[in-house]
Design a protein around this motif. Structure first.
Motif, PDB file in Angstrom:
ATOM      1  N   PRO A  42       0.828  -1.220   0.000  1.00 20.01           N
ATOM      2  CA  PRO A  42       0.000   0.000   0.000  1.00 20.01           C
ATOM      3  C   PRO A  42       0.858   1.264   0.000  1.00 20.01           C
ATOM      4  O   PRO A  42       1.956   1.278   0.538  1.00 20.01           O
ATOM      5  N   GLY A  43       0.321   2.301  -0.624  1.00 19.63           N
ATOM      6  CA  GLY A  43       0.974   3.606  -0.578  1.00 19.63           C
ATOM      7  C   GLY A  43       1.790   3.983  -1.794  1.00 19.63           C
ATOM      8  O   GLY A  43       2.136   5.153  -1.971  1.00 19.63           O
ATOM      9  N   GLY A  44       2.128   3.002  -2.651  1.00 14.62           N
ATOM     10  CA  GLY A  44       2.883   3.302  -3.859  1.00 14.62           C
ATOM     11  C   GLY A  44       1.973   3.756  -4.986  1.00 14.62           C
ATOM     12  O   GLY A  44       0.745   3.807  -4.844  1.00 14.62           O
ATOM     13  N   SER A  45       2.559   4.088  -6.130  1.00 16.04           N
ATOM     14  CA  SER A  45       1.786   4.646  -7.239  1.00 16.04           C
ATOM     15  C   SER A  45       0.720   3.687  -7.751  1.00 16.04           C
ATOM     16  O   SER A  45      -0.416   4.093  -8.036  1.00 16.04           O
ATOM     17  N   SER A  46       1.046   2.395  -7.862  1.00 16.23           N
ATOM     18  CA  SER A  46       0.068   1.426  -8.363  1.00 16.23           C
ATOM     19  C   SER A  46      -1.127   1.324  -7.427  1.00 16.23           C
ATOM     20  O   SER A  46      -2.286   1.260  -7.867  1.00 16.23           O
ATOM     21  N   ASP A  47      -0.851   1.312  -6.133  1.00 19.18           N
ATOM     22  CA  ASP A  47      -1.909   1.246  -5.131  1.00 19.18           C
ATOM     23  C   ASP A  47      -2.797   2.486  -5.189  1.00 19.18           C
ATOM     24  O   ASP A  47      -4.030   2.392  -5.150  1.00 19.18           O
ATOM     25  N   LEU A  48      -2.191   3.657  -5.314  1.00 17.96           N
ATOM     26  CA  LEU A  48      -2.953   4.908  -5.344  1.00 17.96           C
ATOM     27  C   LEU A  48      -3.830   4.996  -6.591  1.00 17.96           C
ATOM     28  O   LEU A  48      -4.973   5.467  -6.528  1.00 17.96           O
ATOM     29  N   ILE A  49      -3.309   4.533  -7.727  1.00 22.45           N
ATOM     30  CA  ILE A  49      -4.089   4.532  -8.960  1.00 22.45           C
ATOM     31  C   ILE A  49      -5.287   3.594  -8.823  1.00 22.45           C
ATOM     32  O   ILE A  49      -6.416   3.923  -9.202  1.00 22.45           O
ATOM     33  N   ALA A  50      -5.052   2.406  -8.277  1.00 19.57           N
ATOM     34  CA  ALA A  50      -6.142   1.440  -8.097  1.00 19.57           C
ATOM     35  C   ALA A  50      -7.242   2.022  -7.215  1.00 19.57           C
ATOM     36  O   ALA A  50      -8.435   1.859  -7.487  1.00 19.57           O
ATOM     37  N   ARG A  51      -6.860   2.724  -6.168  1.00 22.26           N
ATOM     38  CA  ARG A  51      -7.853   3.305  -5.248  1.00 22.26           C
ATOM     39  C   ARG A  51      -8.603   4.464  -5.908  1.00 22.26           C
ATOM     40  O   ARG A  51      -9.801   4.656  -5.665  1.00 22.26           O
ATOM     41  N   ALA A  52      -7.914   5.227  -6.742  1.00 19.57           N
ATOM     42  CA  ALA A  52      -8.584   6.323  -7.446  1.00 19.57           C
ATOM     43  C   ALA A  52      -9.632   5.780  -8.413  1.00 19.57           C
ATOM     44  O   ALA A  52     -10.736   6.330  -8.535  1.00 19.57           O
ATOM     45  N   VAL A  53      -9.295   4.701  -9.103  1.00 22.29           N
ATOM     46  CA  VAL A  53     -10.227   4.085 -10.053  1.00 22.29           C
ATOM     47  C   VAL A  53     -11.404   3.440  -9.329  1.00 22.29           C
ATOM     48  O   VAL A  53     -12.560   3.536  -9.765  1.00 22.29           O
ATOM     49  N   SER A  54     -11.115   2.785  -8.191  1.00 22.21           N
ATOM     50  CA  SER A  54     -12.165   2.030  -7.496  1.00 22.21           C
ATOM     51  C   SER A  54     -13.193   2.936  -6.827  1.00 22.21           C
ATOM     52  O   SER A  54     -14.330   2.508  -6.592  1.00 22.21           O
ATOM     53  N   LYS A  55     -12.819   4.153  -6.536  1.00 21.26           N
ATOM     54  CA  LYS A  55     -13.699   5.034  -5.754  1.00 21.26           C
ATOM     55  C   LYS A  55     -15.067   5.240  -6.406  1.00 21.26           C
ATOM     56  O   LYS A  55     -16.095   5.282  -5.730  1.00 21.26           O
ATOM     57  N   VAL A  56     -15.091   5.383  -7.716  1.00 21.88           N
ATOM     58  CA  VAL A  56     -16.366   5.653  -8.398  1.00 21.88           C
ATOM     59  C   VAL A  56     -16.943   4.413  -9.074  1.00 21.88           C
ATOM     60  O   VAL A  56     -17.958   4.497  -9.764  1.00 21.88           O
ATOM     61  N   SER A  57     -16.315   3.263  -8.874  1.00 22.45           N
ATOM     62  CA  SER A  57     -16.738   2.056  -9.597  1.00 22.45           C
ATOM     63  C   SER A  57     -18.202   1.675  -9.400  1.00 22.45           C
ATOM     64  O   SER A  57     -18.827   1.181 -10.349  1.00 22.45           O
ATOM     65  N   PRO A  58     -18.812   1.877  -8.214  1.00 25.65           N
ATOM     66  CA  PRO A  58     -20.225   1.492  -8.089  1.00 25.65           C
ATOM     67  C   PRO A  58     -21.151   2.196  -9.079  1.00 25.65           C
ATOM     68  O   PRO A  58     -22.192   1.643  -9.455  1.00 25.65           O
ATOM     69  N   LYS A  59     -20.760   3.393  -9.526  1.00 19.62           N
ATOM     70  CA  LYS A  59     -21.581   4.130 -10.485  1.00 19.62           C
ATOM     71  C   LYS A  59     -21.671   3.413 -11.826  1.00 19.62           C
ATOM     72  O   LYS A  59     -22.634   3.601 -12.578  1.00 19.62           O
ATOM     73  N   TYR A  60     -20.678   2.585 -12.138  1.00 21.33           N
ATOM     74  CA  TYR A  60     -20.596   2.001 -13.477  1.00 21.33           C
ATOM     75  C   TYR A  60     -20.649   0.469 -13.483  1.00 21.33           C
ATOM     76  O   TYR A  60     -20.592  -0.147 -14.540  1.00 21.33           O
ATOM     77  N   PHE A  61     -20.755  -0.130 -12.296  1.00 21.00           N
ATOM     78  CA  PHE A  61     -20.795  -1.595 -12.213  1.00 21.00           C
ATOM     79  C   PHE A  61     -21.950  -2.070 -11.334  1.00 21.00           C
ATOM     80  O   PHE A  61     -21.750  -2.808 -10.370  1.00 21.00           O
ATOM     81  N   ASN A  62     -23.149  -1.643 -11.672  1.00 20.32           N
ATOM     82  CA  ASN A  62     -24.357  -2.123 -10.982  1.00 20.32           C
ATOM     83  C   ASN A  62     -24.304  -1.911  -9.471  1.00 20.32           C
ATOM     84  O   ASN A  62     -24.849  -2.702  -8.705  1.00 20.32           O
ATOM     85  N   GLY A  63     -23.624  -0.874  -9.034  1.00 23.94           N
ATOM     86  CA  GLY A  63     -23.531  -0.608  -7.607  1.00 23.94           C
ATOM     87  C   GLY A  63     -22.467  -1.427  -6.895  1.00 23.94           C
ATOM     88  O   GLY A  63     -22.284  -1.292  -5.678  1.00 23.94           O
ATOM     89  N   GLN A  64     -21.737  -2.262  -7.635  1.00 22.88           N
ATOM     90  CA  GLN A  64     -20.715  -3.104  -7.025  1.00 22.88           C
ATOM     91  C   GLN A  64     -19.403  -2.346  -6.838  1.00 22.88           C
ATOM     92  O   GLN A  64     -19.031  -1.518  -7.661  1.00 22.88           O
ATOM     93  N   THR A  65     -18.718  -2.668  -5.754  1.00 25.10           N
ATOM     94  CA  THR A  65     -17.459  -2.004  -5.435  1.00 25.10           C
ATOM     95  C   THR A  65     -16.267  -2.768  -6.008  1.00 25.10           C
ATOM     96  O   THR A  65     -16.378  -3.946  -6.360  1.00 25.10           O
ATOM     97  N   MET A  66     -15.151  -2.080  -6.070  1.00 25.02           N
ATOM     98  CA  MET A  66     -13.874  -2.721  -6.366  1.00 25.02           C
ATOM     99  C   MET A  66     -13.101  -2.808  -5.050  1.00 25.02           C
ATOM    100  O   MET A  66     -12.918  -1.798  -4.367  1.00 25.02           O
ATOM    101  N   VAL A  67     -12.669  -3.996  -4.705  1.00 29.58           N
ATOM    102  CA  VAL A  67     -11.961  -4.225  -3.447  1.00 29.58           C
ATOM    103  C   VAL A  67     -10.471  -4.359  -3.730  1.00 29.58           C
ATOM    104  O   VAL A  67     -10.049  -5.247  -4.485  1.00 29.58           O
ATOM    105  N   ILE A  68      -9.665  -3.463  -3.152  1.00 30.67           N
ATOM    106  CA  ILE A  68      -8.220  -3.488  -3.381  1.00 30.67           C
ATOM    107  C   ILE A  68      -7.585  -4.592  -2.549  1.00 30.67           C
ATOM    108  O   ILE A  68      -7.788  -4.670  -1.337  1.00 30.67           O
ATOM    109  N   VAL A  69      -6.795  -5.444  -3.209  1.00 36.40           N
ATOM    110  CA  VAL A  69      -6.102  -6.557  -2.546  1.00 36.40           C
ATOM    111  C   VAL A  69      -4.609  -6.406  -2.826  1.00 36.40           C
ATOM    112  O   VAL A  69      -4.153  -6.677  -3.929  1.00 36.40           O
ATOM    113  N   ASN A  70      -3.852  -5.947  -1.847  1.00 35.20           N
ATOM    114  CA  ASN A  70      -2.404  -5.771  -2.015  1.00 35.20           C
ATOM    115  C   ASN A  70      -1.693  -7.108  -1.854  1.00 35.20           C
ATOM    116  O   ASN A  70      -1.876  -7.803  -0.851  1.00 35.20           O
ATOM    117  N   LYS A  71      -0.897  -7.469  -2.858  1.00 28.52           N
ATOM    118  CA  LYS A  71      -0.141  -8.721  -2.853  1.00 28.52           C
ATOM    119  C   LYS A  71       1.313  -8.430  -3.237  1.00 28.52           C
ATOM    120  O   LYS A  71       1.763  -8.768  -4.341  1.00 28.52           O
TER     121      LYS A  71
END
Length: 331
Positions: A42-71
Motif C-alpha cells: 500500500p501507498g505506492g503509485s500502483s496502489d494509489l491509482i487502483a484506489r482512485a479508479v475504485s472510488k467511483v466504480s459502483p456508479k458504473y458496475f451495478n452498484g458493485q465495489t472494487m476491493v483493493i487486494v495488495n499482494k
C-alpha cells in the motif's frame, strides 16, 4: 378448460418473471464486488491509482465495489501470478504496468504475462524520476554523478530486478560512468522509505511515489526520464536526463488486466465500465492530482503496448549490454 387456462397463466407469469430477472441488474455481471490485485505494498503509485479508479466504480458496475487486494513480493511476481491463476470469471482483475513486461525476459517468471493476461484498459502515463534524500550533499544531477564516481558505487533502490525502475537507474549509471548497487523493495513506498532512512542513496520511482515528500522538502528530485519536463507545477524545475546529456527515456504506464480466459461478456462490461470511469471527472481529477497524466487506452491498444514494449526492451537491453549485466546480478 378452466384448469388449462389457469396453468397457461401460471406458465406465462413464470416466463415473464424469468425474463425480468434476467434483464434486471441483479442478474447481470457484476453481481458481487470485484477484486483488484495490486502487486505492491500500500501507498505506492500502483496502489494509489487502483484506489482512485475504485472510488467511483459502483456508479458504473451495478452498484458493485472494487476491493483493493495488495499482494506485494517477488518483484511484483507474487501478485501478478495470483492474477494469472485467479478464477477466470471476471471478478478478479489487477494492476498491470511496465513490471509485467521485462521480468519474463530474464526467466524470472513462470509465464509471459502479456500472453496469459488480457487488457481492460490503460489509465495513464508518467516519466520515471530519480530522487534522493533532501539532506544529501548533492543538489543537482551533476553533483550526484561526481559523488557516485568518487564513491565508486552508490546504493540504488528499485522495485524489481529487470523492471523499469531498475533499468532506468542502470541505464543512467552506464551512461554517466559509475556503478550502482541495486537493492530490491516490494513497492515504491518502501523504496522511498529506504532513501529517507539513509539506507540507500537514491531511487527511481514515479512522481506519484515522491510527490508529498518532495513537496514537504524531505526528498530532492534530480531528473525525469521523459522527453519533456513533467507538467505538474511542483516538478517544473526538474530537468530531464536528456537536458543533462543522458539518453534515458522510460515512461511508466498503468492500467488494468485480467485472466485471458475470462468470459467475453465480462471482459466487455469491464472494459466499458473502465472507460466510463476514466471519463468521470472525479477520477480524472484524482489521477491528475496524484501526478499521473490521464491517458486512456482501450483493451486492444493497451495490450499492444504490452507486446510492443516487450519487443523494444529486449532489443534495447541487448544492444546496450544491459541484458547480460542485469542477468549477472541475479546470480
Amino acid at each position: 378448460m378452466k384448469r388449462l387456462i389457469v396453468c397457461c397463466l401460471i406458465l406465462a407469469i413464470a416466463a415473464a418473471g424469468s425474463v425480468l430477472a434476467a434483464d434486471s441488474p441483479r442478474g447481470k455481471f457484476p453481481s458481487k464486488p470485484i477484486n483488484v490485485i495490486v502487486p505492491y505494498a500500500p501507498g505506492g503509485s500502483s496502489d494509489l491509482i487502483a484506489r482512485a479508479v475504485s472510488k467511483v466504480s459502483p456508479k458504473y458496475f451495478n452498484g458493485q465495489t472494487m476491493v483493493i487486494v495488495n499482494k506485494p513480493g517477488g518483484s511484483s511476481n507474487i501478485g501478478l501470478m495470483e492474477l494469472v491463476n485467479a478464477p477466470a470469471d471476471g471478478y478478479t482483475i489487477g494492476i498491470t504496468n511496465n513490471a509485467m513486461v521485462t521480468p519474463p525476459l530474464f526467466g524470472n517468471t513462470q509465464v509471459n504475462y502479456p500472453d496469459v493476461l488480457d487488457a481492460v484498459g490503460q489509465a495513464g502515463t508518467i516519466p520515471y524520476i530519480l530522487a534522493v534524500n533532501a539532506e544529501a550533499p548533492y543538489k543537482t544531477l551533476e553533483e550526484f554523478v561526481a559523488f557516485a564516481k568518487k564513491a565508486g558505487s552508490v546504493k540504488f533502490a528499485h522495485t524489481g530486478i529487470g523492471n523499469a525502475t531498475h533499468i532506468t537507474g542502470e541505464r543512467f549509471a552506464m551512461q554517466a560512468g559509475f556503478k550502482m548497487t541495486p537493492v530490491t523493495f516490494d513497492g515504491g513506498s518502501k523504496a522511498v522509505a529506504a532513501v529517507l532512512g539513509g539506507h540507500v542513496d537514491c531511487t527511481v520511482q514515479t512522481p506519484l511515489d515522491v510527490k508529498e515528500l518532495f513537496k514537504a522538502g524531505k526528498l530532492r528530485v534530480l531528473a525525469g526520464a521523459g522527453d519533456k519536463r513533467i507538467d505538474d507545477p511542483l516538478f517544473k524545475d526538474v530537468p530531464t536526463f536528456k537536458e543533462k546529456g543522458f539518453d534515458v527515456k522510460i515512461i511508466l504506464w498503468q492500467g488494468l488486466g485480467l485472466p485471458i480466459k475470462a468470459p467475453a461478456e465480462a471482459k466487455k462490461i469491464l472494459a466499458d465500465g473502465f472507460k466510463n470511469i476514466m471519463s468521470d471527472q472525479e477520477t480524472r481529477k484524482a489521477i491528475s492530482d496524484l501526478g499521473l497524466m490521464v491517458d486512456y487506452l482501450g483493451p486492444a491498444d493497451f495490450k499492444k503496448v504490452w507486446h510492443d514494449e516487450q519487443v523494444f526492451m529486449k532489443k534495447f537491453m541487448t544492444d546496450t549490454g544491459m541484458f547480460e549485466m542485469i542477468k549477472s546480478q541475479q546470480k
